[in-house]
Design a protein around this motif. Structure first.
Motif, PDB file in Angstrom:
ATOM      1  N   LEU A   1       9.974 -17.855 -35.398  1.00 16.72           N
ATOM      2  CA  LEU A   1      10.055 -16.391 -35.338  1.00 16.72           C
ATOM      3  C   LEU A   1      10.343 -15.739 -36.693  1.00 16.72           C
ATOM      4  O   LEU A   1       9.670 -14.773 -37.052  1.00 16.72           O
ATOM      5  CB  LEU A   1      11.090 -15.949 -34.303  1.00 16.72           C
ATOM      6  CG  LEU A   1      10.596 -15.955 -32.866  1.00 16.72           C
ATOM      7  CD1 LEU A   1      11.752 -15.706 -31.902  1.00 16.72           C
ATOM      8  CD2 LEU A   1       9.498 -14.936 -32.661  1.00 16.72           C
ATOM      9  N   PRO A   2      11.316 -16.220 -37.457  1.00 17.24           N
ATOM     10  CA  PRO A   2      11.595 -15.536 -38.726  1.00 17.24           C
ATOM     11  C   PRO A   2      10.545 -15.793 -39.810  1.00 17.24           C
ATOM     12  O   PRO A   2      10.571 -15.159 -40.862  1.00 17.24           O
ATOM     13  CB  PRO A   2      12.954 -16.103 -39.154  1.00 17.24           C
ATOM     14  CG  PRO A   2      13.106 -17.377 -38.417  1.00 17.24           C
ATOM     15  CD  PRO A   2      12.285 -17.278 -37.167  1.00 17.24           C
ATOM     16  N   LEU A   3       9.598 -16.683 -39.556  1.00 16.86           N
ATOM     17  CA  LEU A   3       8.630 -17.086 -40.569  1.00 16.86           C
ATOM     18  C   LEU A   3       7.221 -16.546 -40.340  1.00 16.86           C
ATOM     19  O   LEU A   3       6.378 -16.617 -41.226  1.00 16.86           O
ATOM     20  CB  LEU A   3       8.565 -18.618 -40.636  1.00 16.86           C
ATOM     21  CG  LEU A   3       9.897 -19.316 -40.888  1.00 16.86           C
ATOM     22  CD1 LEU A   3       9.781 -20.807 -40.617  1.00 16.86           C
ATOM     23  CD2 LEU A   3      10.370 -19.045 -42.292  1.00 16.86           C
ATOM     24  N   VAL A   4       6.972 -16.028 -39.147  1.00 19.17           N
ATOM     25  CA  VAL A   4       5.627 -15.604 -38.771  1.00 19.17           C
ATOM     26  C   VAL A   4       5.599 -14.083 -38.629  1.00 19.17           C
ATOM     27  O   VAL A   4       6.444 -13.498 -37.955  1.00 19.17           O
ATOM     28  CB  VAL A   4       5.185 -16.290 -37.460  1.00 19.17           C
ATOM     29  CG1 VAL A   4       3.862 -15.729 -36.970  1.00 19.17           C
ATOM     30  CG2 VAL A   4       5.086 -17.798 -37.673  1.00 19.17           C
ATOM     31  N   ASP A   5       4.599 -13.472 -39.257  1.00 22.52           N
ATOM     32  CA  ASP A   5       4.463 -12.016 -39.230  1.00 22.52           C
ATOM     33  C   ASP A   5       3.658 -11.513 -38.041  1.00 22.52           C
ATOM     34  O   ASP A   5       3.854 -10.388 -37.583  1.00 22.52           O
ATOM     35  CB  ASP A   5       3.800 -11.540 -40.526  1.00 22.52           C
ATOM     36  CG  ASP A   5       4.602 -11.947 -41.742  1.00 22.52           C
ATOM     37  OD1 ASP A   5       5.752 -11.473 -41.871  1.00 22.52           O
ATOM     38  OD2 ASP A   5       4.104 -12.748 -42.552  1.00 22.52           O
ATOM     39  N   GLY A   6       2.738 -12.321 -37.553  1.00 22.54           N
ATOM     40  CA  GLY A   6       1.905 -11.916 -36.429  1.00 22.54           C
ATOM     41  C   GLY A   6       1.500 -13.120 -35.609  1.00 22.54           C
ATOM     42  O   GLY A   6       1.281 -14.203 -36.148  1.00 22.54           O
ATOM     43  N   TRP A   7       1.401 -12.934 -34.299  1.00 23.86           N
ATOM     44  CA  TRP A   7       1.113 -14.021 -33.376  1.00 23.86           C
ATOM     45  C   TRP A   7      -0.158 -13.735 -32.616  1.00 23.86           C
ATOM     46  O   TRP A   7      -0.364 -12.626 -32.113  1.00 23.86           O
ATOM     47  CB  TRP A   7       2.261 -14.169 -32.379  1.00 23.86           C
ATOM     48  CG  TRP A   7       3.552 -14.548 -33.012  1.00 23.86           C
ATOM     49  CD1 TRP A   7       4.440 -13.708 -33.621  1.00 23.86           C
ATOM     50  CD2 TRP A   7       4.093 -15.854 -33.118  1.00 23.86           C
ATOM     51  NE1 TRP A   7       5.510 -14.437 -34.092  1.00 23.86           N
ATOM     52  CE2 TRP A   7       5.321 -15.747 -33.797  1.00 23.86           C
ATOM     53  CE3 TRP A   7       3.667 -17.105 -32.695  1.00 23.86           C
ATOM     54  CZ2 TRP A   7       6.122 -16.848 -34.053  1.00 23.86           C
ATOM     55  CZ3 TRP A   7       4.464 -18.204 -32.949  1.00 23.86           C
ATOM     56  CH2 TRP A   7       5.686 -18.073 -33.633  1.00 23.86           C
ATOM     57  N   LEU A   8      -1.013 -14.743 -32.500  1.00 22.84           N
ATOM     58  CA  LEU A   8      -2.206 -14.677 -31.680  1.00 22.84           C
ATOM     59  C   LEU A   8      -2.100 -15.807 -30.668  1.00 22.84           C
ATOM     60  O   LEU A   8      -2.146 -16.982 -31.037  1.00 22.84           O
ATOM     61  CB  LEU A   8      -3.460 -14.804 -32.548  1.00 22.84           C
ATOM     62  CG  LEU A   8      -3.628 -13.614 -33.489  1.00 22.84           C
ATOM     63  CD1 LEU A   8      -3.161 -13.995 -34.873  1.00 22.84           C
ATOM     64  CD2 LEU A   8      -5.037 -13.133 -33.493  1.00 22.84           C
ATOM     65  N   LEU A   9      -1.913 -15.443 -29.421  1.00 21.39           N
ATOM     66  CA  LEU A   9      -1.736 -16.420 -28.349  1.00 21.39           C
ATOM     67  C   LEU A   9      -3.085 -16.668 -27.708  1.00 21.39           C
ATOM     68  O   LEU A   9      -3.814 -15.728 -27.385  1.00 21.39           O
ATOM     69  CB  LEU A   9      -0.732 -15.888 -27.328  1.00 21.39           C
ATOM     70  CG  LEU A   9       0.611 -15.426 -27.907  1.00 21.39           C
ATOM     71  CD1 LEU A   9       1.506 -14.886 -26.799  1.00 21.39           C
ATOM     72  CD2 LEU A   9       1.295 -16.538 -28.674  1.00 21.39           C
ATOM     73  N   SER A  10      -3.427 -17.946 -27.528  1.00 25.17           N
ATOM     74  CA  SER A  10      -4.762 -18.293 -27.064  1.00 25.17           C
ATOM     75  C   SER A  10      -4.703 -19.563 -26.222  1.00 25.17           C
ATOM     76  O   SER A  10      -3.637 -20.115 -25.987  1.00 25.17           O
ATOM     77  CB  SER A  10      -5.689 -18.489 -28.259  1.00 25.17           C
ATOM     78  OG  SER A  10      -5.233 -19.569 -29.054  1.00 25.17           O
ATOM     79  N   ALA A  11      -5.870 -20.024 -25.802  1.00 22.07           N
ATOM     80  CA  ALA A  11      -5.966 -21.254 -25.029  1.00 22.07           C
ATOM     81  C   ALA A  11      -7.148 -22.062 -25.529  1.00 22.07           C
ATOM     82  O   ALA A  11      -8.219 -21.510 -25.808  1.00 22.07           O
ATOM     83  CB  ALA A  11      -6.141 -20.945 -23.546  1.00 22.07           C
ATOM     84  N   SER A  12      -6.952 -23.361 -25.650  1.00 21.93           N
ATOM     85  CA  SER A  12      -8.051 -24.241 -26.040  1.00 21.93           C
ATOM     86  C   SER A  12      -8.940 -24.487 -24.825  1.00 21.93           C
ATOM     87  O   SER A  12      -8.625 -24.087 -23.710  1.00 21.93           O
ATOM     88  CB  SER A  12      -7.512 -25.568 -26.598  1.00 21.93           C
ATOM     89  OG  SER A  12      -6.939 -26.333 -25.554  1.00 21.93           O
ATOM     90  N   VAL A  13     -10.038 -25.179 -25.058  1.00 16.26           N
ATOM     91  CA  VAL A  13     -10.966 -25.458 -23.959  1.00 16.26           C
ATOM     92  C   VAL A  13     -10.494 -26.618 -23.083  1.00 16.26           C
ATOM     93  O   VAL A  13     -11.117 -26.914 -22.076  1.00 16.26           O
ATOM     94  CB  VAL A  13     -12.398 -25.744 -24.481  1.00 16.26           C
ATOM     95  CG1 VAL A  13     -12.975 -24.508 -25.142  1.00 16.26           C
ATOM     96  CG2 VAL A  13     -12.408 -26.929 -25.417  1.00 16.26           C
ATOM     97  N   ASP A  14      -9.413 -27.263 -23.437  1.00 11.46           N
ATOM     98  CA  ASP A  14      -8.861 -28.361 -22.647  1.00 11.46           C
ATOM     99  C   ASP A  14      -8.512 -27.871 -21.235  1.00 11.46           C
ATOM    100  O   ASP A  14      -7.894 -26.819 -21.070  1.00 11.46           O
ATOM    101  CB  ASP A  14      -7.600 -28.886 -23.353  1.00 11.46           C
ATOM    102  CG  ASP A  14      -7.069 -30.168 -22.767  1.00 11.46           C
ATOM    103  OD1 ASP A  14      -7.003 -30.301 -21.538  1.00 11.46           O
ATOM    104  OD2 ASP A  14      -6.692 -31.047 -23.554  1.00 11.46           O
ATOM    105  N   SER A  15      -8.872 -28.629 -20.234  1.00  9.80           N
ATOM    106  CA  SER A  15      -8.576 -28.244 -18.853  1.00  9.80           C
ATOM    107  C   SER A  15      -7.073 -28.164 -18.589  1.00  9.80           C
ATOM    108  O   SER A  15      -6.637 -27.516 -17.637  1.00  9.80           O
ATOM    109  CB  SER A  15      -9.223 -29.229 -17.872  1.00  9.80           C
ATOM    110  OG  SER A  15      -8.678 -30.529 -18.052  1.00  9.80           O
ATOM    111  N   ARG A  16      -6.269 -28.799 -19.434  1.00 10.34           N
ATOM    112  CA  ARG A  16      -4.809 -28.767 -19.283  1.00 10.34           C
ATOM    113  C   ARG A  16      -4.172 -27.631 -20.071  1.00 10.34           C
ATOM    114  O   ARG A  16      -2.955 -27.468 -20.067  1.00 10.34           O
ATOM    115  CB  ARG A  16      -4.211 -30.098 -19.731  1.00 10.34           C
ATOM    116  CG  ARG A  16      -4.714 -31.282 -18.914  1.00 10.34           C
ATOM    117  CD  ARG A  16      -4.269 -32.608 -19.501  1.00 10.34           C
ATOM    118  NE  ARG A  16      -4.757 -32.737 -20.875  1.00 10.34           N
ATOM    119  CZ  ARG A  16      -4.063 -33.255 -21.889  1.00 10.34           C
ATOM    120  NH1 ARG A  16      -2.856 -33.718 -21.692  1.00 10.34           N
ATOM    121  NH2 ARG A  16      -4.586 -33.329 -23.087  1.00 10.34           N
ATOM    122  N   ALA A  17      -4.996 -26.820 -20.764  1.00 12.97           N
ATOM    123  CA  ALA A  17      -4.457 -25.738 -21.588  1.00 12.97           C
ATOM    124  C   ALA A  17      -3.839 -24.652 -20.708  1.00 12.97           C
ATOM    125  O   ALA A  17      -4.357 -24.312 -19.646  1.00 12.97           O
ATOM    126  CB  ALA A  17      -5.552 -25.148 -22.449  1.00 12.97           C
TER     127      ALA A  17
END
Length: 148
Positions: free
Chosen positions: A70-86
């Motif tokens: 948290l203190p090191l990242v300015d912006g977050w992009l939350l996503s999902a890989s194509v893995d069926s377990r994602a």
């Protein structure tokens, strides 16, 4: 043999790919590896902002992966890989709600879309941190045209 082992590096463990926007890839997917990633990022000389693309598998604790960074990242992009377990990106966002300030997070359904947005939002000297699972990092490498 010892010298060779000392020089050996595992792809995807704080793998730095320098460019106009520096890519940092890490397969950190648990509390301990996220803490190690944060420590490495603290010691990494950088000039600009850091954007993180995070994709995790369903059996992981996203909060444990986000908190140390948290203190090191300015912006977050939350996503999902194509893995069926994602874990779907929307579920990931719900699991970290309240940890990341709302104005610093975007939710995209796929890793490729998150990478494209992060890069279009980046300036020279910025860093793009991709982490959370082996499949997320693998997709980033393919996206860069580097294959596996």
């Amino acid at each position: 043999f010892r010298a060779g082992l000392g020089r050996a590096r595992l792809l995807g463990r704080f793998q730095v790919i320098p460019n106009t926007v520096t890519w940092i890839l890490d397969v950190a997917h648990n509390r301990e590896s996220a803490a190690a990633l944060a420590e490495n990022l603290r010691g990494f000389r950088r000039e600009g902002r850091v954007r993180a693309v995070l994709g995790v598998l369903q059996d992981k604790d996203p909060g444990a992966l986000v908190a140390p960074l948290l203190p090191l990242v300015d912006g977050w992009l939350l996503s999902a890989s194509v893995d069926s377990r994602a874990m779907p990106a929307e579920d990931l966002a719900a699991r970290v709600e309240g940890l990341i300030p709302q104005d610093r997070v975007r939710v995209l359904p796929a890793v490729g879309a998150a990478l494209d947005l992060a890069l279009s939002d980046s300036a020279p000297g910025d860093c793009l941190l991709v982490y959370g699972s082996f499949t997320t990092v693998a997709e980033a490498l393919v996206h860069r045209g580097e294959g596996l």
